[in-house]
Enzyme design. Structure first.
Site, mmCIF file in Angstrom:
data_model
loop_
_atom_site.group_PDB
_atom_site.id
_atom_site.type_symbol
_atom_site.label_atom_id
_atom_site.label_comp_id
_atom_site.label_asym_id
_atom_site.label_seq_id
_atom_site.Cartn_x
_atom_site.Cartn_y
_atom_site.Cartn_z
ATOM 1 N N LYS A 92 -7.476 0.845 -6.915
ATOM 2 C CA LYS A 92 -6.690 1.976 -6.617
ATOM 3 C C LYS A 92 -7.658 3.089 -6.631
ATOM 4 O O LYS A 92 -8.499 2.867 -7.176
ATOM 5 C CB LYS A 92 -5.603 2.013 -8.109
ATOM 6 C CG LYS A 92 -5.020 0.673 -8.051
ATOM 7 C CD LYS A 92 -4.095 -0.520 -6.704
ATOM 8 C CE LYS A 92 -4.274 -1.127 -7.164
ATOM 9 N NZ LYS A 92 -3.183 -2.332 -6.092
ATOM 10 N N GLY A 93 -7.331 3.584 -5.361
ATOM 11 C CA GLY A 93 -7.857 4.484 -4.512
ATOM 12 C C GLY A 93 -9.523 4.699 -4.262
ATOM 13 O O GLY A 93 -10.034 5.445 -4.677
ATOM 14 N N ARG A 94 -9.610 3.728 -3.520
ATOM 15 C CA ARG A 94 -10.856 3.466 -2.193
ATOM 16 C C ARG A 94 -10.516 4.458 -2.036
ATOM 17 O O ARG A 94 -9.785 5.187 -0.892
ATOM 18 C CB ARG A 94 -10.244 2.138 -1.326
ATOM 19 C CG ARG A 94 -10.690 0.688 -3.262
ATOM 20 C CD ARG A 94 -10.742 -0.582 -2.231
ATOM 21 N NE ARG A 94 -10.197 -1.511 -2.726
ATOM 22 C CZ ARG A 94 -8.956 -2.125 -2.764
ATOM 23 N NH1 ARG A 94 -8.379 -1.817 -1.961
ATOM 24 N NH2 ARG A 94 -9.247 -3.667 -3.245
ATOM 25 N N HIS A 110 -11.104 5.776 1.977
ATOM 26 C CA HIS A 110 -10.662 5.254 2.874
ATOM 27 C C HIS A 110 -12.088 5.198 4.151
ATOM 28 O O HIS A 110 -12.774 6.594 4.065
ATOM 29 C CB HIS A 110 -9.465 6.105 3.703
ATOM 30 C CG HIS A 110 -8.587 5.751 2.842
ATOM 31 N ND1 HIS A 110 -7.852 6.446 3.390
ATOM 32 C CD2 HIS A 110 -8.780 4.472 1.867
ATOM 33 C CE1 HIS A 110 -6.724 5.975 2.787
ATOM 34 N NE2 HIS A 110 -6.883 4.710 1.403
ATOM 35 N N THR A 143 4.083 0.504 -5.383
ATOM 36 C CA THR A 143 4.614 -0.252 -5.806
ATOM 37 C C THR A 143 4.009 -0.460 -6.873
ATOM 38 O O THR A 143 4.635 -0.850 -7.748
ATOM 39 C CB THR A 143 5.226 -1.423 -4.377
ATOM 40 O OG1 THR A 143 3.889 -1.666 -4.164
ATOM 41 C CG2 THR A 143 5.568 -0.882 -3.328
ATOM 42 N N LYS A 192 0.825 -1.228 0.595
ATOM 43 C CA LYS A 192 0.340 0.419 -0.055
ATOM 44 C C LYS A 192 0.756 1.692 0.223
ATOM 45 O O LYS A 192 0.137 2.612 0.421
ATOM 46 C CB LYS A 192 -0.554 0.065 1.197
ATOM 47 C CG LYS A 192 -2.095 -1.222 1.401
ATOM 48 C CD LYS A 192 -2.163 -1.410 0.051
ATOM 49 C CE LYS A 192 -3.462 -0.607 -0.222
ATOM 50 N NZ LYS A 192 -4.307 -1.237 -1.792
ATOM 51 N N GLY A 193 2.276 1.643 -1.147
ATOM 52 C CA GLY A 193 2.785 1.968 -0.598
ATOM 53 C C GLY A 193 2.773 2.694 -1.743
ATOM 54 O O GLY A 193 2.594 3.767 -2.296
#
Length: 303
Positions: free
Chosen positions: A260-262, A264, A57, A54-55
């Site tokens: 990606k980009g869920r 939070h 990569t 979750k960085g």
């Protein structure tokens, strides 16, 4: 809050052995850029993206694969943590074919937190170059939780999992979502085998705000010409992070997938405050160890 994490976690990419053997079978492209003809030979990777989950990569891998001198595996081989007993020949076979002068790469973000990984990678090749994408450990933990929640909606709340004792405010550092972000602890393990000069730390935040700037550092570190530049990126307003412009040979821009980009979940501000306090000494230690200030504390005081 948008997740800046672009990276698939092991479950999500859950590369099957079958996929890996296909990736490594003769005549297969190993999931790599279609601009390179299928000749050359399979080599063990000279550079690895070893973390962190979750960085960012996946974003980094996709961007570096736009470089003509890089061939990379699209799936995560998990060789140095889960598949080590299969041996180096298996690992080599998973790699795409390269020509002389091209660099072979792979990314498996769980390597950074795997105790045996530094020793195993060192015994493969002690001059392997290592890349670690790091981001604010608090947002990283929330992103990690968000990803798990999307697959297992029945799990307890973030607050419940984050504390050993909520009343005393004791953080549960054994929960992997929190443990991964104690970067200084994990880095110590790597520095027993590799000099700092062989490890590049990429800022997950700057990969979003200035992808070309971070990619310049990556290409310099790998000894490549700076070919991936501003012109490769455009900002996707819906997702809230940059996407790769379409390569010459394909019709669509490369944007990372739906995962990606869920968004939070809303986390109690007090919990976030306690987590920041928990991480602060580790962050400061990490800045000292790497000689780089990632400004995660400054970010906090701006809010």
């Amino acid at each position: 809050a948008q997740s800046g994490g672009f990276e698939r976690d092991p479950q999500e990419s859950s590369t099957t052995d079958e996929e890996l053997s296909r990736a490594g079978s003769p005549g297969s492209r190993g999931g790599s850029s279609s601009t390179t003809p299928d000749y050359g030979e399979k080599r063990l990777p000279q550079a690895l993206i070893i973390g962190v989950k979750k960085g960012g990569t996946r974003a980094l891998l996709e961007a570096i694969r736009a470089h003509p001198d890089v061939r990379a595996v699209g799936t995560e081989p998990h060789f140095f943590d889960r598949n080590y007993e299969k041996g180096l020949e298996w690992y080599r076979n998973v790699m795409p074919k390269t020509l002389d002068g091209q660099i072979t790469m792979e990314k498996t973000p769980s390597y950074f937190v795997t105790n045996e990984a530094p020793r195993r990678i060192h015994s493969m090749a002690k001059d392997t170059k290592l890349i670690v994408v790091v981001r604010n450990p608090v947002t990283r933990a929330i992103s990690d939780y968000t990803q798990t929640l999307s697959k297992k909606p029945e799990i307890p709340t973030f607050e419940v999992l984050a504390f050993k004792n909520r009343t005393l405010g004791l953080i549960d550092a054994s929960w992997s979502a929190i443990r991964i972000g104690i970067y200084a602890l994990h880095l110590e393990n790597w520095l027993q085998y590799f000099p700092l000069s062989q490890i590049l730390f990429v800022s997950g935040e700057r990969l979003i705000t200035d992808p070309a700037g971070e990619m310049a550092k990556v290409q310099d570190f790998l000894g490549l010409k700076r070919i991936v530049t501003e012109k490769h990126f455009y900002f996707n307003k819906t997702k809230g992070f940059p996407c790769l412009k379409k390569p010459e040979d394909s019709s669509a821009p490369r944007c990372l997938g739906k995962s990606k980009g869920r968004t939070h979940p809303k986390i109690d501000p007090d919990v976030i405050h306690r987590l920041r306090k928990f991480y602060k000494p580790f962050n400061v230690m990490f800045y000292q160890m790497t000689g780089q200030d990632f400004q995660w504390e400054q970010e906090e005081s701006d809010k």
